[in-house]
Design a protein around this motif. Structure first.
Motif, short mmCIF file in Angstrom:
data_model
loop_
_atom_site.label_atom_id
_atom_site.label_comp_id
_atom_site.label_asym_id
_atom_site.label_seq_id
_atom_site.Cartn_x
_atom_site.Cartn_y
_atom_site.Cartn_z
N GLU A 15 0.84 -1.19 0.00
CA GLU A 15 0.00 0.00 0.00
C GLU A 15 0.89 1.25 0.00
O GLU A 15 1.95 1.26 0.63
CB GLU A 15 -0.86 0.03 1.27
CG GLU A 15 -2.12 -0.80 1.20
CD GLU A 15 -1.90 -2.29 1.33
OE1 GLU A 15 -0.75 -2.74 1.43
OE2 GLU A 15 -2.90 -3.02 1.30
N ARG A 99 -2.64 -6.46 -8.83
CA ARG A 99 -2.40 -7.57 -7.90
C ARG A 99 -2.87 -8.91 -8.47
O ARG A 99 -3.85 -8.98 -9.19
CB ARG A 99 -3.10 -7.38 -6.55
CG ARG A 99 -2.64 -6.17 -5.76
CD ARG A 99 -3.16 -6.29 -4.34
NE ARG A 99 -2.88 -5.09 -3.57
CZ ARG A 99 -1.70 -4.80 -3.05
NH1 ARG A 99 -0.68 -5.60 -3.23
NH2 ARG A 99 -1.53 -3.70 -2.35
N SER A 104 -0.83 -13.00 -2.73
CA SER A 104 -1.19 -14.04 -1.75
C SER A 104 0.07 -14.56 -1.04
O SER A 104 0.07 -14.79 0.17
CB SER A 104 -1.92 -15.20 -2.42
OG SER A 104 -3.07 -14.74 -3.10
N GLN A 108 -0.58 -13.25 2.58
CA GLN A 108 -1.02 -14.38 3.41
C GLN A 108 0.18 -15.24 3.83
O GLN A 108 0.19 -15.79 4.93
CB GLN A 108 -2.07 -15.24 2.67
CG GLN A 108 -3.48 -14.66 2.66
CD GLN A 108 -3.60 -13.36 1.87
OE1 GLN A 108 -3.22 -13.32 0.71
NE2 GLN A 108 -4.09 -12.31 2.51
P1 TMP Z 1 -5.75 -3.06 -3.04
O1 TMP Z 1 -6.56 -2.21 -2.12
O2 TMP Z 1 -4.34 -2.66 -3.13
O3 TMP Z 1 -6.41 -3.29 -4.34
O4 TMP Z 1 -5.69 -4.52 -2.38
C1 TMP Z 1 -6.57 -4.95 -1.47
C2 TMP Z 1 -5.84 -5.65 -0.34
O5 TMP Z 1 -5.89 -7.05 -0.53
C3 TMP Z 1 -4.39 -5.28 -0.18
O6 TMP Z 1 -4.18 -4.89 1.15
C4 TMP Z 1 -3.64 -6.55 -0.43
C5 TMP Z 1 -4.66 -7.63 -0.16
N1 TMP Z 1 -4.47 -8.86 -0.92
C6 TMP Z 1 -4.06 -10.01 -0.24
O7 TMP Z 1 -3.86 -9.95 0.97
N2 TMP Z 1 -3.90 -11.17 -0.94
C7 TMP Z 1 -4.15 -11.27 -2.27
O8 TMP Z 1 -4.00 -12.34 -2.87
C8 TMP Z 1 -4.59 -10.06 -2.97
C9 TMP Z 1 -4.87 -10.13 -4.42
C10 TMP Z 1 -4.73 -8.90 -2.25
#
Ligand code: TMP
Length: 213
Positions: A15, A99, A104, A108
Motif C-alpha cells: 500500500e 495484484r 497471496s 497471506q
Molecule cells: P488493493 O486495495 O491494493 O487493491 O488490495 C486490497 C488488499 O488485498 C491489499 O491490502 C492486499 C490484499 N491482498 C491479499 O492480501 N492477498 C491477495 O492475494 C490479494 C490479491 C490482495
C-alpha cells in the motif's frame, strides 16, 4: 488450462507505493499505442469477486483466520479467472491486473505467516499452469509508503496492519522479484513521477515488442 493468446501483466507492491496512478498510466499507454487491453484488479474483477473483496477489506466482529482469508482470495481469483481474465487472454488482449497471486504469497504467506506450500497448492489448483507473463513491482521505502497510507481517510482491514506486517510483505515481494528476474521488473516509485513513468514505458515497450501478435 489451454494456451492463451494474450499476455497477463500484473502490478504489485505494498500500500502507498502509487499503484493506482501508475496503473492508470500503463492502461493509457496501451490505449495510446492501440493495444487491446483489459484492466482489472484483485481481489475483485467480477460482481461476485467484488463482493468477496468487500468482505475481505471490511472490519468484522469475528477475526478472519488466515486460512479463511487465503481461501477467499483464491475463491475470488477462480471466479475472476473464469469470467474475466481467461476470456480476455483468449481473445488476444493484454490483461493488466492490479495484484494477483504474488500478493497471496506476500500478504497471506509472509504477512500472515501461512506456509508458502499451501499457497502453491492453491495456485496450481486454481490456475493450473497460468502464471503472469510480466510482473511490475512498484517499490518504495516503508516509511514513505506508510506515510502515504496515513494520509488516506478510513483505513481498511489490511491498511490497518502494523508496520512489521508491511515490512514482511515488502521483503517477500523483493525476494520473489530477485528469484524470478525474467518475470519481475522492480520500479522504485520514490523518485520523480516522470522518471517512474519513463521506466514503466521502457518496460512496456520492450514487453509489447517481444510479445505483440
Ligand atoms: P488493493 O486495495 O491494493 O487493491 O488490495 C486490497 C488488499 O488485498 C491489499 O491490502 C492486499 C490484499 N491482498 C491479499 O492480501 N492477498 C491477495 O492475494 C490479494 C490479491 C490482495
Amino acid at each position: 488450462m489451454t494456451q492463451q493468446a494474450g499476455k497477463l501483466i500484473t502490478v504489485e507492491g505494498i500500500e502507498g507505493v502509487g499503484k493506482t496512478t501508475n496503473l492508470r498510466f500503463m492502461v493509457e499507454w496501451m490505449h495510446n499505442h492501440s493495444q487491446p487491453v483489459l484492466a482489472t484488479r484483485e481481489p475483485g474483477g467480477t460482481p461476485l469477486a467484488d463482493d468477496i473483496r468487500h468482505f475481505l477489506l471490511a472490519d468484522h466482529n469475528e477475526i478472519i483466520c488466515p486460512d479463511a482469508e487465503l481461501l477467499l482470495m483464491f475463491a475470488a481469483r477462480a471466479q475472476h479467472l473464469a469470467r474475466v481474465i481467461l476470456p480476455a487472454l483468449h481473445s488476444g488482449k493484454w490483461v493488466i491486473c492490479d495484484r494477483f497471486t504474488d500478493a497471496s504469497y506476500a500478504y497471506q504467506g509472509a504477512g500472515r505467516g501461512l506456509p508458502m506450500s499451501k499457497i502453491a497448492t492453491l495456485e496450481t489448483l486454481v490456475q493450473g499452469e497460468l502464471r503472469p507473463d510480466l510482473t511490475i513491482l512498484l517499490d518504495a521505502p516503508l516509511e514513505v509508503a506508510l506515510e502515504r497510507i496515513k494520509q488516506r481517510g478510513k483505513l481498511d482491514r489490511f491498511e490497518s496492519e502494523e508496520i512489521s506486517f508491511f515490512e514482511r510483505v515488502r521483503n517477500n515481494y523483493l525476494e520473489r522479484a530477485s528469484r524470478e528476474p525474467h518475470r519481475f521488473r522492480v520500479v522504485s516509485t520514490h523518485q520523480n513521477e516522470e522518471i517512474v513513468q519513463s521506466k514503466i514505458v521502457a518496460i512496456l515497450e520492450e514487453f509489447v515488442a517481444v510479445h505483440a501478435n
